[in-house]
Design an enzyme around this catalytic site. Structure first.
Site, PDB file in Angstrom:
ATOM      1  N   HIS A   8      -2.780   4.879  -4.211  1.00 55.01           N
ATOM      2  CA  HIS A   8      -3.918   4.555  -3.345  1.00 55.01           C
ATOM      3  C   HIS A   8      -3.670   3.264  -2.561  1.00 55.01           C
ATOM      4  O   HIS A   8      -2.842   2.428  -2.940  1.00 55.01           O
ATOM      5  CB  HIS A   8      -5.193   4.408  -4.177  1.00 55.01           C
ATOM      6  CG  HIS A   8      -5.127   3.279  -5.178  1.00 55.01           C
ATOM      7  ND1 HIS A   8      -5.342   1.953  -4.844  1.00 55.01           N
ATOM      8  CD2 HIS A   8      -4.835   3.288  -6.504  1.00 55.01           C
ATOM      9  CE1 HIS A   8      -5.216   1.200  -5.914  1.00 55.01           C
ATOM     10  NE2 HIS A   8      -4.887   1.982  -6.933  1.00 55.01           N
ATOM     11  N   GLU A  88      -6.792   6.627 -13.294  1.00 59.10           N
ATOM     12  CA  GLU A  88      -6.213   5.370 -13.754  1.00 59.10           C
ATOM     13  C   GLU A  88      -6.336   5.255 -15.274  1.00 59.10           C
ATOM     14  O   GLU A  88      -7.197   5.896 -15.903  1.00 59.10           O
ATOM     15  CB  GLU A  88      -6.949   4.205 -13.081  1.00 59.10           C
ATOM     16  CG  GLU A  88      -6.522   2.807 -13.504  1.00 59.10           C
ATOM     17  CD  GLU A  88      -5.091   2.478 -13.128  1.00 59.10           C
ATOM     18  OE1 GLU A  88      -4.170   3.012 -13.805  1.00 59.10           O
ATOM     19  OE2 GLU A  88      -4.881   1.691 -12.192  1.00 59.10           O
TER      20      GLU A  88
END
Length: 212
Positions: A8, A88
């Protein structure tokens, strides 16, 4: 199969660690600089995809979904799925900044793979869910595209490569995350995977193992 792994773009948590005490990890947005990063890498991702209509798998976190949206490729995708197994590492309760620093120090001392954060995950836990995702991907049916784009997080992407290439834990722990909005391209030929370029390495692997 061709697999493009994209971390990201820069998020608020990358520039302000205290943001984790105010905003849940999954809800941290991109910064203005991060949005510019995603827009800048979009033509490169489009070039790598070429004429393929890829299968796209994205972590459900806000920063990964925002990054994908700014690539502006949804109309050319065969399928686009949020995949929770690509999220994550769960850091648990991040409300106390002092405890955050303690946990980071313990994690660095103990090792990023085995140390389990209180109320959260170890790297090994993330490794297990990445393995499940890859197993499902490898059992894909004939209609599944041969080009795959994954938009996820630095540690998760390193562990995905650890699984595909059979890297040792020691080699994994010697590697650095890719930078924000940085990508790697993996290709499979006759069951063997190749990596377009290595990850940064902050120390030599103890047994001399290499990435390529």
């Amino acid at each position: 199969m061709k697999m493009i792994l994209l971390r990201h773009a820069e998020s608020l948590g990358n520039v302000d660690e205290r943001a984790y005490t105010r905003i849940p990890d999954h809800a941290l947005p991109l910064t203005d600089a991060g949005r510019a990063q995603a827009a800048a890498v979009a033509p490169e991702i489009a070039r790598l995809l070429g004429d393929a209509r890829p299968a796209v798998y994205v972590s459900p976190y806000l920063r990964t979904r925002e990054t994908l949206r700014l690539l502006d490729i949804e109309a050319s995708c065969d399928r686009l799925l949020q995949e929770p197994r690509l999220r994550e590492q769960d850091w648990g309760n991040l409300q106390d900044p002092a405890d955050q620093e303690v946990q980071k120090a313990r994690r660095n001392e103990f090792g990023h793979f085995y140390y389990r954060l209180p109320f959260g995950e170890s790297g090994a836990d993330v490794d297990d869910r990445v393995a499940g995702f890859l197993s499902d991907l490898q059992r894909r049916d004939e209609r599944h595209p041969e080009t795959v784009l994954i938009v996820s997080h630095g540690l998760t992407l390193r562990l995905l490569c650890r699984r595909l290439f059979g890297w040792s834990v020691e080699l994994f722990e010697s590697l650095s995350n890719p930078g924000t909005c940085e990508y790697r391209v993996l290709e499979e030929h006759d069951g063997k995977w190749t990596l377009d370029r290595p990850f940064g390495q902050w120390r030599d692997s103890p047994d001399g193992e290499t990435q390529l």
